[in-house]
Design a protein around this motif. Structure first.
Motif, short mmCIF file in Angstrom:
data_model
loop_
_atom_site.label_atom_id
_atom_site.label_comp_id
_atom_site.label_asym_id
_atom_site.label_seq_id
_atom_site.Cartn_x
_atom_site.Cartn_y
_atom_site.Cartn_z
N THR A 34 -78.36 -53.91 38.58
CA THR A 34 -77.05 -53.72 37.96
C THR A 34 -76.66 -52.26 37.80
OG1 THR A 34 -77.95 -53.57 35.75
CG2 THR A 34 -77.43 -55.78 36.53
N GLY A 82 -76.51 -50.85 35.25
CA GLY A 82 -75.67 -50.86 34.05
C GLY A 82 -76.50 -51.14 32.83
N GLN A 120 -77.87 -45.38 34.18
CA GLN A 120 -77.18 -46.52 33.56
C GLN A 120 -75.77 -46.16 33.14
OE1 GLN A 120 -80.71 -47.34 30.72
NE2 GLN A 120 -79.43 -49.15 30.60
N LYS A 126 -71.94 -44.53 33.07
CA LYS A 126 -70.84 -44.52 34.04
C LYS A 126 -70.75 -43.14 34.69
CE LYS A 126 -68.23 -48.02 31.65
NZ LYS A 126 -67.17 -48.37 30.72
N GLY A 176 -72.38 -49.14 32.12
CA GLY A 176 -71.67 -50.12 32.94
C GLY A 176 -71.84 -51.55 32.44
#
Lengths: 345, 267
Positions: free
Chosen positions: A30, A32, A129, A131, A305
């Motif tokens: 991910t 994120g 992780q 943005k 994210g």
């Protein structure tokens, strides 16, 4: 490129050493937010210097982390963010290190400590992780806040508000501001860095003729809502919180484009001591659960994210904040000098 | 002048009702004695009697020889000379403010060359405040002995919205105290500092609960109270504004307590 670098970084065993395999897989999939369930338990003792923040909500987060990790002891020293940053630097000069981690409500204070060479490099899987635009080697933003122009919806529509902050003094609008407020001063610092000293000084002078002073930015938003002024300068969450308490409030948010008027600033955290524990502690703050909690309860903007922004705020992708190394906002002294020299402070 | 012992019991009772909620954090230089109240009660009692005796002599001098001979400016030096000053300041600011009000009541009555009966009336109010203060400190000493009072600290900050609002209320008491000390600038500075460093941090959460209440408190902090101070009204006028704000802050506390109990868990 960022993603490839990130996956390459994940492949490095040294960077993954403190994360269980499931977490590594989740990250790789991910890039994120992780769930707290993916993180290793915290064991040991840390001292956190905590800059005063969102009315107790950061405390709730810290208590929840402690409760979840019975073998972890967190000692907290609380204080005004800037004062704690200065303390950390002073302690380092004296050859002492009392803080393992520093969580600051504004990134300027992070910059001060980072510039002193005291922050430890964070692993790429952690910073990855965040943005894009919020990835830094030595510190991690936690949540964000955006500069906005709250306007009175009974008097104006969004299209009547200039999309350039530099055009505001000539807009004919009455404007509320809080020049003594730290967030406003960070915004002026950003303007100084983006537009230059001279243009910022002229902007301040022109604004001083139109601006009505308030002590704080919630006061600005409330004055806009009452129609005392047409438009104001404030961080986004004041308007969202006012609307939560007063749904028919005559106020909405407008954004400028690609200038200091829509700067996204952030609270941030850095590790001062080596080892896995400070880094893993920081990971907890970037989890989906903590990011969601701070978004829904404090109206802060998640910077990891895959976590939804607070209700009532457009997604960051639809706004065009300026590119800015947030740690440069530590350069506050010239801003205060400038504001004083033009009679704003 | 006649000491009003009959008021002492009443003062103690009043203090006992109010003390549990008050634990001021001191700023400025205070002696370590405030963390050892029990050991110093004898000294405090002597000091209160000494202050009362000195003021009594001053009033007698006024009655016999007039305002100039009374040297009314000494009331401040007399009060600042005693350790009891810090003991009450750190434990019960509302009475501390009343003492200052009483001291200036005596001083101003003498300066204005009012009839001695008027000066006695002011002196009586001062003595009531001093005995009430001693009662409050004695009770605080009992609480301290039982470990129910935190050590007086100079740097600790509140960590929850409710604790923050309690701190705001206490600082407002200090505003009245400083105004009673005729330190208007300091009183105004406490108002601004309290707003920016404490109240401002919780008003975002509060506005979600009651926007009108925040609007009223914003006005109180930024207009009504500073105006009451700069308008040079009576101490009671300023105290009235502060009492009204404290009642609103109590409402705010209830709202935030309820909101906090309904807040979702982090994990």
């Amino acid at each position: 490129m960022q993603r490839r670098t990130f996956i390459q970084a994940l492949a490095g065993a040294s960077l993954l050493g403190s994360l269980p395999l499931a977490a590594s897989r989740a990250l790789a999939a991910t890039a994120g937010a992780l769930s707290v369930d993916d993180l290793p338990p915290l064991k040991g003792e840390l001292t956190l210097y905590l800059g005063r923040g969102e009315g107790g909500l950061y405390e709730n987060v810290l208590q929840a982390i402690q409760k979840r990790n019975p073998d972890f002891t967190l000692n907290i020293r609380r204080g005004v963010t800037a004062a704690l940053a200065n303390t950390i630097v002073a302690e380092a000069k004296a050859g002492v290190r009392r803080a393992d981690v520093f969580w600051a409500v504004d990134s300027g204070a992070i910059g001060l400590v980072n510039d002193a060479g005291l922050a430890r490099k964070l692993p790429a899987d952690l910073t990855g992780q965040l943005k894009e635009g919020f990835r830094y080697d030595n510190w991690s933003p936690v949540t964000g806040r955006i500069r906005t122009l709250p306007y009175n919806t009974g008097k104006l529509s969004a299209d009547q508000i200039p999309d350039s902050v530099m055009a505001l003094p000539d807009s004919g609008l009455s404007i509320g501001w809080a020049p003594a407020y730290a967030s406003f001063q960070s915004f002026v610092t950003a303007m100084r860095l983006l537009e230059g000293e001279k243009a910022t000084g002229e902007w301040l002078k022109a604004m001083n003729k139109r601006g009505k002073n308030y002590a704080g930015e919630l006061g600005v938003v409330m004055a806009v809502e009452r129609g005392e002024v047409d438009v104001g300068f404030a961080n986004h969450y004041y308007t969202l919180r006012l609307k939560a308490g007063k749904p028919d409030a005559k106020v909405d948010l407008a954004f400028t484009k690609n200038d200091a008027g829509c700067l996204v600033n952030a609270s941030g955290i850095l590790a001062l001591s080596e080892g896995e524990l400070p880094v893993n502690f920081i990971r907890y703050l970037l989890t989906r659960e903590v990011q969601s909690y701070l978004a829904s309860e404090a109206y802060e903007i998640p910077l990891v994210g895959g976590v939804a922004p607070p209700e009532g705020l457009p997604s960051l992708a639809t706004i065009s904040p300026p590119k800015m190394d947030l740690t440069r906002l530590a350069d506050l002294r010239p801003t205060l000098d400038l504001m004083r020299s033009v009679g704003v402070l | 002048m006649k000491v009003l012992l009959r008021n002492c019991h009443k003062a103690l009772l009043t203090a006992s009702l109010m003390l549990a909620a008050v634990q001021a954090s001191a700023n400025g230089a205070i002696g370590e004695h405030v963390n050892h109240l029990q050991d110093n009660l004898g000294e405090y009692t002597e000091e209160v009697n000494w202050v009362i005796g000195k003021i009594d002599t001053m009033v007698d001098t006024y009655e016999a020889k007039g305002a100039k001979a009374a040297e009314s400016a000494q009331v401040i030096e007399i009060w600042e000379a005693v350790d009891f000053h810090a003991a009450i300041e750190t434990n019960y600011v509302p009475v501390y403010a009343s003492i200052w009000q009483g001291l200036y009541g005596v001083k101003e009555a003498i300066d204005a060359e009012k009839p001695v009966e008027d000066v006695w009336a002011e002196q009586e109010k001062l003595e009531q405040s001093l005995w009430q203060a001693l009662g409050a400190v004695k009770l605080a000493a009992q609480y301290q002995q039982r470990g129910l009072l935190d050590e007086i600290k100079t740097t600790a900050g509140p960590t929850t919205p409710i604790a923050t609002l309690d701190e705001v209320k206490q600082r407002l008491d200090r505003v009245v105290a400083k105004y009673a000390e005729q330190l208007s600038e300091e009183a105004t500075s406490i108002v601004h500092d309290t707003y920016l460093n404490l109240f401002e941090g919780v008003e975002g959460a509060l506005i979600e609960q009651d926007a009108k209440l925040v609007e009223e408190l914003e006005k109180d902090f930024n207009v009504t109270l500073p105006k009451a101070i700069s308008g040079k009204g009576s101490v009671d006028d300023v105290r009235g504004v502060v009492s009204d704000m404290q009642a609103k802050l109590d409402r705010a506390k209830e709202l935030l307590k309820k909101a906090e109990s309904e807040r979702k868990d982090v994990f």
